[in-house]
Enzyme design. Structure first.
Site, PDB file in Angstrom:
ATOM      1  N   CYS A 132       0.836  -1.200   0.000  1.00 16.03           N
ATOM      2  CA  CYS A 132       0.000   0.000   0.000  1.00 16.03           C
ATOM      3  C   CYS A 132       0.871   1.251   0.000  1.00 16.03           C
ATOM      4  CB  CYS A 132      -0.941   0.018   1.201  1.00 16.03           C
ATOM      5  SG  CYS A 132      -2.028   1.467   1.194  1.00 16.03           S
ATOM      6  N   CYS A 135      -0.463   4.187   2.292  1.00 10.80           N
ATOM      7  CA  CYS A 135      -0.171   4.030   3.723  1.00 10.80           C
ATOM      8  C   CYS A 135       1.323   4.198   4.000  1.00 10.80           C
ATOM      9  CB  CYS A 135      -0.673   2.680   4.224  1.00 10.80           C
ATOM     10  SG  CYS A 135      -2.486   2.556   4.240  1.00 10.80           S
TER      11      CYS A 135
END
Length: 183
Positions: A132, A135
């Site tokens: 991700c 993130c």
């Protein structure tokens, strides 16, 4: 199972993984709580039983407190959810989705049970495993804003990479050679 026993279970072709694992256990870039928190969170993220049990036992033996261990597991659990959501929103590139509130309960992010830097380093490790970018960028910016050095963030990434590779190698070997599984 200890880290040494885990290394011994690796096949010859994965020798470098075992070497890297041993080096990272003593890597001075992170303090012990952050280092072992990243190890536990990474092992939880990958979920391979031998790796998870060995790392959990090694972390406890190295002095990781029960509270810090729970915080690492919380990081893995929360990132399992948020990494999927924010990665999807990021990949879709739709401004409408990025503008919407995520509407996912994230209270555990604020009540981690470990020092904030330790928790965020664990989140970086898990986010790397889960791929991700959103993130990773968010936690990296937060860590850098609190004075964490790039070498410390890199150490979390290296732990994630090696734990993931060890776990995936052991899972592949177990699938290929189930007769060698530890009972």
């Amino acid at each position: 199972m200890s880290i040494e026993a885990l290394r011994a279970r690796l096949p010859d072709y994965a020798h470098d993984l075992g070497t890297n694992l041993a080096l990272l256990v003593d890597d001075p870039a992170l303090d012990p709580e952050a280092r072992w928190g990243c190890f536990v969170a990474s092992a939880c993220a990958v979920g391979e039983p031998q790796t998870l049990r060995a790392i959990d036992a090694a972390a406890t033996a190295a002095g990781l407190t029960a509270e810090a261990n729970r915080a690492a597991r919380k990081a893995a659990a929360m990132m399992a959810m948020t990494n999927v959501y924010f990665r999807a929103v990021h990949l879709m590139e739709g401004a409408a989705y990025q503008a919407l509130p995520c509407r996912l309960r994230l209270n555990r992010l604020a009540h981690a049970g470990a020092r904030g830097v330790t928790y965020d380093l664990s989140c970086v490790a898990v986010s790397a495993i889960n791929g991700c970018g959103a993130c990773l960028d968010s936690h990296e910016a937060d860590l850098r804003g609190r004075g964490v050095e790039p070498t410390q963030i890199q150490a979390a990434l290296r732990i994630a990479a090696v734990v993931s590779a060890v776990a995936r190698t052991l899972a592949a070997e177990a699938a290929l050679h189930p007769q060698n599984l530890e009972i």
